[in-house]
Design an enzyme around this catalytic site. Sequence first.
Site, PDB file in Angstrom:
ATOM      1  N   ASP A 168       0.811  -1.225   0.000  1.00  0.00           N
ATOM      2  CA  ASP A 168       0.000   0.000   0.000  1.00  0.00           C
ATOM      3  C   ASP A 168       0.840   1.269   0.000  1.00  0.00           C
ATOM      4  OD1 ASP A 168       0.899   0.125   2.643  1.00  0.00           O
ATOM      5  OD2 ASP A 168      -1.013   0.938   3.351  1.00  0.00           O
ATOM      6  N   GLU A 169       2.081   1.169  -0.453  1.00  0.00           N
ATOM      7  CA  GLU A 169       2.895   2.377  -0.411  1.00  0.00           C
ATOM      8  C   GLU A 169       3.942   2.443  -1.513  1.00  0.00           C
ATOM      9  OE1 GLU A 169       5.972   2.107   2.989  1.00  0.00           O
ATOM     10  OE2 GLU A 169       4.261   0.897   3.617  1.00  0.00           O
TER      11      GLU A 169
HETATM   12  N1  DCP Z   1      -0.643  -5.428   7.733  1.00  0.00           N
HETATM   13  C1  DCP Z   1      -0.727  -6.690   8.302  1.00  0.00           C
HETATM   14  N2  DCP Z   1      -0.159  -6.936   9.538  1.00  0.00           N
HETATM   15  C2  DCP Z   1       0.478  -5.940  10.206  1.00  0.00           C
HETATM   16  C3  DCP Z   1       0.573  -4.656   9.645  1.00  0.00           C
HETATM   17  C4  DCP Z   1      -0.010  -4.431   8.394  1.00  0.00           C
HETATM   18  O1  DCP Z   1      -1.291  -7.601   7.699  1.00  0.00           O
HETATM   19  N3  DCP Z   1       1.000  -6.194  11.417  1.00  0.00           N
HETATM   20  C5  DCP Z   1      -1.289  -5.192   6.434  1.00  0.00           C
HETATM   21  C6  DCP Z   1      -2.680  -4.627   6.623  1.00  0.00           C
HETATM   22  C7  DCP Z   1      -2.540  -3.171   6.315  1.00  0.00           C
HETATM   23  C8  DCP Z   1      -1.422  -3.152   5.286  1.00  0.00           C
HETATM   24  O2  DCP Z   1      -0.564  -4.240   5.655  1.00  0.00           O
HETATM   25  O3  DCP Z   1      -3.736  -2.604   5.822  1.00  0.00           O
HETATM   26  C9  DCP Z   1      -0.654  -1.858   5.248  1.00  0.00           C
HETATM   27  O4  DCP Z   1      -0.048  -1.622   6.508  1.00  0.00           O
HETATM   28  P1  DCP Z   1       0.165  -0.177   7.113  1.00  0.00           P
HETATM   29  O5  DCP Z   1       1.221  -0.283   8.136  1.00  0.00           O
HETATM   30  O6  DCP Z   1       0.360   0.827   6.023  1.00  0.00           O
HETATM   31  O7  DCP Z   1      -1.185   0.120   7.914  1.00  0.00           O
HETATM   32  P2  DCP Z   1      -2.622   0.512   7.387  1.00  0.00           P
HETATM   33  O8  DCP Z   1      -2.628   0.874   5.949  1.00  0.00           O
HETATM   34  O9  DCP Z   1      -3.584  -0.561   7.768  1.00  0.00           O
HETATM   35  O10 DCP Z   1      -2.969   1.770   8.281  1.00  0.00           O
HETATM   36  P3  DCP Z   1      -2.408   3.273   8.180  1.00  0.00           P
HETATM   37  O11 DCP Z   1      -3.603   4.119   7.935  1.00  0.00           O
HETATM   38  O12 DCP Z   1      -1.805   3.528   9.514  1.00  0.00           O
HETATM   39  O13 DCP Z   1      -1.409   3.309   7.070  1.00  0.00           O
HETATM   40 CA    CA Z   2      -1.132   2.270   5.058  1.00  0.00          CA
HETATM   41 CA    CA Z   3       2.140   0.969   4.506  1.00  0.00          CA
END
Ligand code: DCP
Ligand code: CA
Ligand code: CA
Length: 368
Positions: free
Chosen positions: A115-116
């Site tokens: 996602d980045e």
């Molecule tokens: N992910 C996962 N287990 C983790 C961390 C993340 O499976 N311990 C997965 C789910 C997230 C994705 O990776 O949606 C992207 O992680 P991010 O750290 O970017 O977190 P999010 O996108 O969920 O939240 P934010 O809004 O903080 O970026």
């Molecule tokens: Ca994210």
């Molecule tokens: Ca991320």
Amino acid sequence: MISIPVLNRIVAHLDLDYFYAQVEEVDDESLKDTPVLVCGVSGRTEESGVVSTSNYKAREYGIKSGMPIALAKRRLNGIQASFIRMDHGKYEMYSDRVMEVLRGEVDVLEQAGIDEAFFDVTKRAAGDYDVAAASALQLKTKILREEKLTCSIGIGPNKVVAKIASDFKKPNGLTVVRIDQALAFLSPMSIDRIYGVGPKTTKLLEENGIATIHELASATTERLEDLFGKKLAVYLHNASNGTDDELVIDRGGVSQLSRMITLKHDTDDSGQIVAELLPAIRDVHEKLVSKSLFFRNVSAIGILKDLSIHTRSKTLETPTNDYSVLEKEVRELLPALLHGVGDLRRVGVRISDFQDMMDQRSLTEFTS
Ligand code: DCP
Ligand code: CA
Ligand code: CA
């Protein structure tokens, strides 16, 4: 001698907000405004597993990524919340589409996770931070319009600053850190905010009395070299001083690697299948290493005589490029894949959810 002009780079980092959970909200609008938790179920029961991520509503109740599902359920006791089983293929589809949108809008794109991505906007913005900020806003609007997803963008003089900046105002944020503000922006932050600094490096630094980026910036390079060796020491020194010079590298947008083989005879014998699949696993692993990538998701794929396709996949806790991990995971996925489906005609392995952590500092984090 080739002389390379020293440009004041402008680098951006985009990170989608609460990604897996946001995708689920896009798929089912009725979920919005209530806690949404995407869960990776690992064991026999629905409760054995961890929360992959959750929307911001859920985070108000203290829900965090990596938290056991059972604990999350206790925290949300009596509250209407949705616990959704992780659907990795779906998130990859959204990820690919967002990356495609980005690719059409930026000069050099480096996908750095599902996602980045980093992108260099020096040329496009002609070195002007205001222009960079305006085009980042346009990009946010475009991704929202086309995929209904919000993201946060950070803009700075290098990757380290841009990455921390994208996380600074979340969700739906835009943070611009100009070159002359970089040091002040970084100084009070804790060292683990630096891209590539994981639990091991953090622990060692803290044991040496270094907890903030300011303290890291004040440490002599000799001292850092004693602790980490030259390569990581130089990186930590530059990163903490706001002078990281790592390039944004386009790796050609590979989002998955896979290999299928046709079995000599249709069979449901997992030992036989693994034996025939080994060269394909090695092949996929070789490609991974040649592209300097780490994977987090692995799938076993089976195709039957009637051409129906069956898959089983697993998301690892941390990204890896370790062959033995890949082989072990495939060996473990196969019996689950075979369960109740009958003889396979073709079988394959697929890895995805790449993180580009190709250098030494990450190797020390993830493989030792
Ligand atoms: N992910 C996962 N287990 C983790 C961390 C993340 O499976 N311990 C997965 C789910 C997230 C994705 O990776 O949606 C992207 O992680 P991010 O750290 O970017 O977190 P999010 O996108 O969920 O939240 P934010 O809004 O903080 O970026
Ligand atoms: Ca994210
Ligand atoms: Ca991320």
